[in-house]
Design a protein around this motif. Sequence first.
Motif, short mmCIF file in Angstrom:
data_model
loop_
_atom_site.label_atom_id
_atom_site.label_comp_id
_atom_site.label_asym_id
_atom_site.label_seq_id
_atom_site.Cartn_x
_atom_site.Cartn_y
_atom_site.Cartn_z
N GLU A 1 51.63 39.45 37.24
CA GLU A 1 50.69 40.00 38.05
C GLU A 1 49.88 38.90 38.24
O GLU A 1 49.06 38.98 39.20
N LEU A 2 49.75 37.93 37.52
CA LEU A 2 48.99 36.56 37.76
C LEU A 2 49.84 35.29 37.95
O LEU A 2 50.60 35.32 37.02
N ARG A 3 49.54 34.64 39.01
CA ARG A 3 50.39 33.60 39.18
C ARG A 3 49.46 32.29 39.37
O ARG A 3 48.31 32.36 39.88
N ALA A 4 50.09 31.02 39.55
CA ALA A 4 49.15 29.90 39.92
C ALA A 4 48.77 29.98 41.22
O ALA A 4 49.47 30.51 42.32
N GLY A 5 47.63 29.92 41.53
CA GLY A 5 46.79 29.96 42.52
C GLY A 5 45.91 31.16 42.85
O GLY A 5 45.02 31.14 43.74
N ASP A 6 46.31 32.22 42.07
CA ASP A 6 45.60 33.51 42.19
C ASP A 6 44.14 33.26 41.53
O ASP A 6 43.79 32.43 40.79
N ARG A 7 43.22 33.96 42.07
CA ARG A 7 41.70 33.92 41.67
C ARG A 7 41.51 34.82 40.90
O ARG A 7 41.98 36.22 40.98
N LEU A 8 40.85 34.94 39.90
CA LEU A 8 40.08 36.12 38.85
C LEU A 8 39.11 36.49 39.51
O LEU A 8 38.33 35.93 40.49
N PRO A 9 38.60 38.02 39.46
CA PRO A 9 37.58 38.46 40.07
C PRO A 9 36.19 37.81 39.41
O PRO A 9 36.26 37.32 38.45
N PRO A 10 35.06 38.15 40.09
CA PRO A 10 33.76 37.11 39.63
C PRO A 10 33.56 37.86 38.24
O PRO A 10 34.08 39.20 37.91
N GLU A 11 32.91 37.03 37.57
CA GLU A 11 32.59 37.54 36.04
C GLU A 11 31.79 38.96 36.23
O GLU A 11 32.11 39.80 35.21
N ARG A 12 31.03 39.23 36.93
CA ARG A 12 30.12 40.39 37.06
C ARG A 12 30.87 41.62 37.21
O ARG A 12 30.70 42.72 36.87
N GLU A 13 32.06 41.55 37.79
CA GLU A 13 33.06 42.56 38.09
C GLU A 13 34.19 42.65 37.02
O GLU A 13 34.71 43.66 36.71
#
Length: 243
Positions: free
Chosen positions: A29-41
């Motif tokens: 579900e997470l791969r190289a290049g993917d961004r994580l949601p902002p900390e606040r989310e």
Amino acid sequence: MPVEWQPVRQSRTHELVLRSIEERVFAGELRAGDRLPPERELAPVLGVSRSALREALRVLETIGVLVAQPGRGPDAGARIVRNPDDALGRLLRLHFALGSYSLQDVLEARAVLERSSFEAAACHAPAEDLDEAAELVAGMAEPGIGVSGFNDLDTRFHALVARSSGNALTSTLTSAVRESVRPLILRALEAAEDWPATARALNAEHEALLALVREGRGGEAADLVERHIRGLHGTLVEGPITP
């Protein structure tokens, strides 16, 4: 038969966050290049504090699977990456300094890994990699080159050959092991009684190694790189210099 209960393992909050992110990587579900949601989310979704989330993200950044860009804009935030070389080299260097591995252990590992790298490079190295390696060798032969500059080029030469071998894991391990002793090799070269003669001797072997790889003589290249490591670099084992 009565149930036999075992104590549950307690985990700190940031470890639970790490486990959650790891599970998503393993699941694809997470791969190289993917961004994580902002900390606040992300923090409220995971049910943790932002400080616990930041601690988990710092661990991931340290081990080379995440990079965090502060600020705002399209490049801000945390992004999944693949950067194992620097992280593994840093980890090995710390463990070497702490005495987890002896200098003999490290040099033996170098001999095994670089034999494999040079032998494979003789079969698989692209021409452009060998041309780049030739430029590094030429740079090490420059009159008046200092110890630090030579050591940098030397490290890049061995890492480049490992990369050109076609085996990404061997390349990463070779670079990490070489990086773990780079400061020690630098100090040993600085202590050489006749630095110009030492540089010439080392680089003569680099030139011979590159020629063997170009000619596809992998077995001979493997034998020579082992002698190279056990020669001038191998004298560190018996020398007085310590990590």
